[in-house]
Design a protein around this motif. Structure first.
Motif, PDB file in Angstrom:
ATOM      1  N   LEU A   1       0.656  -1.284  -0.017  1.00 64.28           N
ATOM      2  CA  LEU A   1      -0.011  -0.160   0.043  1.00 64.28           C
ATOM      3  C   LEU A   1       0.931   1.285  -0.026  1.00 64.28           C
ATOM      4  O   LEU A   1       0.434   2.252  -0.804  1.00 64.28           O
ATOM      5  CB  LEU A   1      -0.976  -0.037   1.081  1.00 64.28           C
ATOM      6  CG  LEU A   1      -1.903   1.154   1.386  1.00 64.28           C
ATOM      7  CD1 LEU A   1      -2.751   1.148   0.087  1.00 64.28           C
ATOM      8  CD2 LEU A   1      -2.736   1.171   2.635  1.00 64.28           C
ATOM      9  N   VAL A   2       2.012   1.157   1.021  1.00 58.58           N
ATOM     10  CA  VAL A   2       2.798   2.352   0.905  1.00 58.58           C
ATOM     11  C   VAL A   2       3.691   2.544  -0.432  1.00 58.58           C
ATOM     12  O   VAL A   2       3.803   3.734  -0.983  1.00 58.58           O
ATOM     13  CB  VAL A   2       3.813   2.317   2.091  1.00 58.58           C
ATOM     14  CG1 VAL A   2       4.849   3.416   1.745  1.00 58.58           C
ATOM     15  CG2 VAL A   2       3.046   2.385   3.533  1.00 58.58           C
ATOM     16  N   ALA A   3       3.915   1.478  -1.013  1.00 58.38           N
ATOM     17  CA  ALA A   3       4.773   1.799  -2.267  1.00 58.38           C
ATOM     18  C   ALA A   3       3.747   2.202  -3.467  1.00 58.38           C
ATOM     19  O   ALA A   3       3.933   2.961  -4.186  1.00 58.38           O
ATOM     20  CB  ALA A   3       5.267   0.305  -2.536  1.00 58.38           C
ATOM     21  N   ALA A   4       2.369   1.664  -3.310  1.00 56.71           N
ATOM     22  CA  ALA A   4       1.417   2.216  -4.476  1.00 56.71           C
ATOM     23  C   ALA A   4       1.131   3.629  -4.079  1.00 56.71           C
ATOM     24  O   ALA A   4       1.018   4.393  -5.102  1.00 56.71           O
ATOM     25  CB  ALA A   4       0.247   1.362  -4.075  1.00 56.71           C
ATOM     26  N   LEU A   5       0.993   3.998  -2.799  1.00 58.13           N
ATOM     27  CA  LEU A   5       0.601   5.608  -2.619  1.00 58.13           C
ATOM     28  C   LEU A   5       2.071   6.213  -2.915  1.00 58.13           C
ATOM     29  O   LEU A   5       1.682   7.297  -3.652  1.00 58.13           O
ATOM     30  CB  LEU A   5       0.060   5.725  -1.097  1.00 58.13           C
ATOM     31  CG  LEU A   5      -0.923   5.184  -0.919  1.00 58.13           C
ATOM     32  CD1 LEU A   5      -1.119   5.195   0.807  1.00 58.13           C
ATOM     33  CD2 LEU A   5      -2.190   5.799  -1.362  1.00 58.13           C
ATOM     34  N   PHE A   6       2.987   5.815  -2.774  1.00 54.14           N
ATOM     35  CA  PHE A   6       4.114   6.520  -3.143  1.00 54.14           C
ATOM     36  C   PHE A   6       4.462   6.880  -4.623  1.00 54.14           C
ATOM     37  O   PHE A   6       4.667   7.812  -4.961  1.00 54.14           O
ATOM     38  CB  PHE A   6       5.566   5.831  -2.602  1.00 54.14           C
ATOM     39  CG  PHE A   6       6.724   6.678  -2.788  1.00 54.14           C
ATOM     40  CD1 PHE A   6       7.078   7.902  -2.178  1.00 54.14           C
ATOM     41  CD2 PHE A   6       7.734   6.212  -3.878  1.00 54.14           C
ATOM     42  CE1 PHE A   6       8.245   8.460  -2.586  1.00 54.14           C
ATOM     43  CE2 PHE A   6       8.896   6.816  -4.264  1.00 54.14           C
ATOM     44  CZ  PHE A   6       9.134   8.281  -3.361  1.00 54.14           C
ATOM     45  N   THR A   7       4.123   5.786  -5.201  1.00 51.22           N
ATOM     46  CA  THR A   7       4.004   5.778  -6.679  1.00 51.22           C
ATOM     47  C   THR A   7       3.137   6.673  -7.260  1.00 51.22           C
ATOM     48  O   THR A   7       3.330   7.526  -8.269  1.00 51.22           O
ATOM     49  CB  THR A   7       3.852   4.471  -7.322  1.00 51.22           C
ATOM     50  OG1 THR A   7       4.977   3.380  -6.916  1.00 51.22           O
ATOM     51  CG2 THR A   7       3.659   4.405  -8.821  1.00 51.22           C
ATOM     52  N   LEU A   8       1.904   6.726  -6.619  1.00 48.54           N
ATOM     53  CA  LEU A   8       0.879   7.561  -7.155  1.00 48.54           C
ATOM     54  C   LEU A   8       1.026   9.076  -7.004  1.00 48.54           C
ATOM     55  O   LEU A   8       0.918  10.050  -7.631  1.00 48.54           O
ATOM     56  CB  LEU A   8      -0.362   7.111  -6.483  1.00 48.54           C
ATOM     57  CG  LEU A   8      -1.273   5.705  -6.889  1.00 48.54           C
ATOM     58  CD1 LEU A   8      -2.381   5.657  -6.223  1.00 48.54           C
ATOM     59  CD2 LEU A   8      -1.649   6.003  -8.372  1.00 48.54           C
ATOM     60  N   GLY A   9       1.703   9.333  -5.739  1.00 49.94           N
ATOM     61  CA  GLY A   9       2.279  10.543  -5.377  1.00 49.94           C
ATOM     62  C   GLY A   9       3.275  11.077  -6.389  1.00 49.94           C
ATOM     63  O   GLY A   9       3.087  12.316  -6.765  1.00 49.94           O
ATOM     64  N   LEU A  10       4.333  10.347  -6.760  1.00 48.66           N
ATOM     65  CA  LEU A  10       5.104  10.539  -7.880  1.00 48.66           C
ATOM     66  C   LEU A  10       4.546  11.043  -8.956  1.00 48.66           C
ATOM     67  O   LEU A  10       4.817  12.023  -9.717  1.00 48.66           O
ATOM     68  CB  LEU A  10       6.255   9.649  -7.815  1.00 48.66           C
ATOM     69  CG  LEU A  10       7.301   9.375  -6.711  1.00 48.66           C
ATOM     70  CD1 LEU A  10       8.190   8.101  -6.975  1.00 48.66           C
ATOM     71  CD2 LEU A  10       8.161  10.701  -6.484  1.00 48.66           C
TER      72      LEU A  10
ATOM     73  N   VAL B   1       2.673  14.831 -13.151  1.00 53.51           N
ATOM     74  CA  VAL B   1       1.611  15.389 -13.755  1.00 53.51           C
ATOM     75  C   VAL B   1       1.695  16.795 -13.582  1.00 53.51           C
ATOM     76  O   VAL B   1       1.416  17.615 -14.701  1.00 53.51           O
ATOM     77  CB  VAL B   1       0.401  14.664 -13.657  1.00 53.51           C
ATOM     78  CG1 VAL B   1      -0.946  15.413 -14.147  1.00 53.51           C
ATOM     79  CG2 VAL B   1       0.269  13.321 -14.299  1.00 53.51           C
ATOM     80  N   VAL B   2       1.579  17.273 -12.534  1.00 50.76           N
ATOM     81  CA  VAL B   2       1.371  18.906 -12.091  1.00 50.76           C
ATOM     82  C   VAL B   2       2.437  19.412 -12.850  1.00 50.76           C
ATOM     83  O   VAL B   2       2.517  20.428 -13.179  1.00 50.76           O
ATOM     84  CB  VAL B   2       1.253  18.964 -10.556  1.00 50.76           C
ATOM     85  CG1 VAL B   2       1.368  20.292 -10.241  1.00 50.76           C
ATOM     86  CG2 VAL B   2       0.062  18.462  -9.885  1.00 50.76           C
TER      87      VAL B   2
END
Length: 365
Positions: A92-101, A106-107
């Protein structure tokens, strides 16, 4: 279970009989026999007791061994659950970190694209907005307070010839009324932040919610002026959203300084929305719609602009018309009753000292 030992029996032999016969006393023999029997019996009971204790110890050891196995099983099961949970958390942490990156990427790409487009449009937009604007049309009034006539003149000389005073550069617009001019002045120190707050209303209420927010204190734009601001906010959202998001992430959203060569949300709005409601739309831009803006009124606001963007031919001191207010929304609320009284009496702020009725009444507000 172990069987009890059989009782001891006496065997009579020739030697035993001889010994018995040679005894000094039959009584002594009987005592010896009784003592021997008692000893034998005690030994039997002792053996039986030991056997029982040994069996009890064996049962306890077996029970302890079983309990230990059960505890070990539960411990291993708990360890497996903990490992499963830990693995899930890591995923979960890895997925959230990846989504954050990915979000940051994108921004950044979006902001870079919008900044490049802003730089391309900014020069031509500023050329049309400010080149010769000191010699062009002006919005002027005849200085009669709330009952003033406000109209557009070809230039400042034409206004002066008619005994009118210049309120702002450019033609009059929806925000060039007496009440809206006062709002432009009074909110100069916090309007940028309040308009950003109202802009967030569009997330769940659309443009109508934004307009309603702008019509309420501590802004309180009136009529079409509020709708001009709403369209400008919507245009900025369409063309400058990533620049705004990046400023939020970098904690620079509250920095309204417009420096040469920098791109902020305010600069992006100037490039995309001042002349048209979006480049190439053909729809009226914010400058034409509102007429009165702080730059055109020569008001220094929370959005610091270069001096060459300020209209230096304005004839009025807005502090004399409306007072020094306001540094905060609270000041605005405190001043509203006094402005209303001035309007009812047809006066401006500079007149208040010569009217004792107003001074005495305002002292109680």
């Amino acid at each position: 279970m172990m069987s009890l030992s059989p009782p001891l029996t006496r065997t009579w032999t020739a030697d035993t009989i001889e010994t018995w016969c040679s005894s000094e006393s039959l009584e002594d023999v009987e005592l010896d026999l009784e003592s021997a029997d008692e000893t034998a019996t005690n030994n039997v009971y002792a053996n039986n007791t030991n056997n029982t204790c040994n069996l009890k110890d064996t049962d306890e050891l077996a029970s302890s061994h079983i309990n230990k196995k059960e505890n070990d099983g539960r411990s291993k099961q708990a360890d497996r659950h903990l490992c499963t949970l830990t693995s899930a958390l890591k995923v979960l942490v890895a997925a959230l970190f990846t989504l954050g990156l990915l979000f940051l990427l994108v921004v950044h790409i979006g902001a870079r694209h919008q900044a490049d487009r802003t730089f391309r449009l900014l020069g031509p937009a500023q050329q049309l907005l400010y080149s010769g604007f000191l010699e062009g049309e002006v919005c002027a009034f005849d200085d009669r307070g709330p009952r003033s006539n406000i109209m557009t003149f070809a230039n400042k000389d034409a206004a002066h010839a008619a005994d009118f005073k210049v309120l702002h550069c450019g033609a009059c617009g929806a925000c060039s009324t007496w009440e809206n001019l006062r709002i432009e002045w009074a909110t100069r120190n916090y309007l940028a932040a309040e308009s950003a707050r109202c802009a967030k209303k569009s997330l769940n209420g659309g443009e109508g919610a934004v307009t309603s927010c702008l019509e309420q204190p501590p802004v309180a734009f009136q009529g079409e002026c509020a709708r001009c601001w709403t369209r400008a906010i919507d245009c900025t959202k369409r063309n400058c959203a990533f620049i705004f998001l990046q400023s939020q992430l970098l904690d620079t959203a509250g920095n309204y300084h417009v420096a040469e060569g920098s791109v902020t949300s305010a600069v992006c709005e100037e490039a995309h929305c001042e002349l048209e409601d979006g480049p190439g739309s053909g729809r009226m831009g914010f400058a034409e719609c509102s007429g009165a803006t702080r730059r055109r009124m020569d008001i220094v606001s929370s959005i610091e602009r270069p001096e060459w963007q300020q209209c230096s031919i304005v004839d009025v001191d807005y502090a004399e018309l409306f007072g020094e207010c306001c540094n905060s929304p609270r000041d605005f609320h405190d001043m509203e009753p006094q402005w209303q009284m001035l309007d009812d009496m047809g006066l401006v702020w500079r007149d208040m000292s010569s009217h004792s009725h107003f001074v005495n009444h305002s002292a109680h507000i």
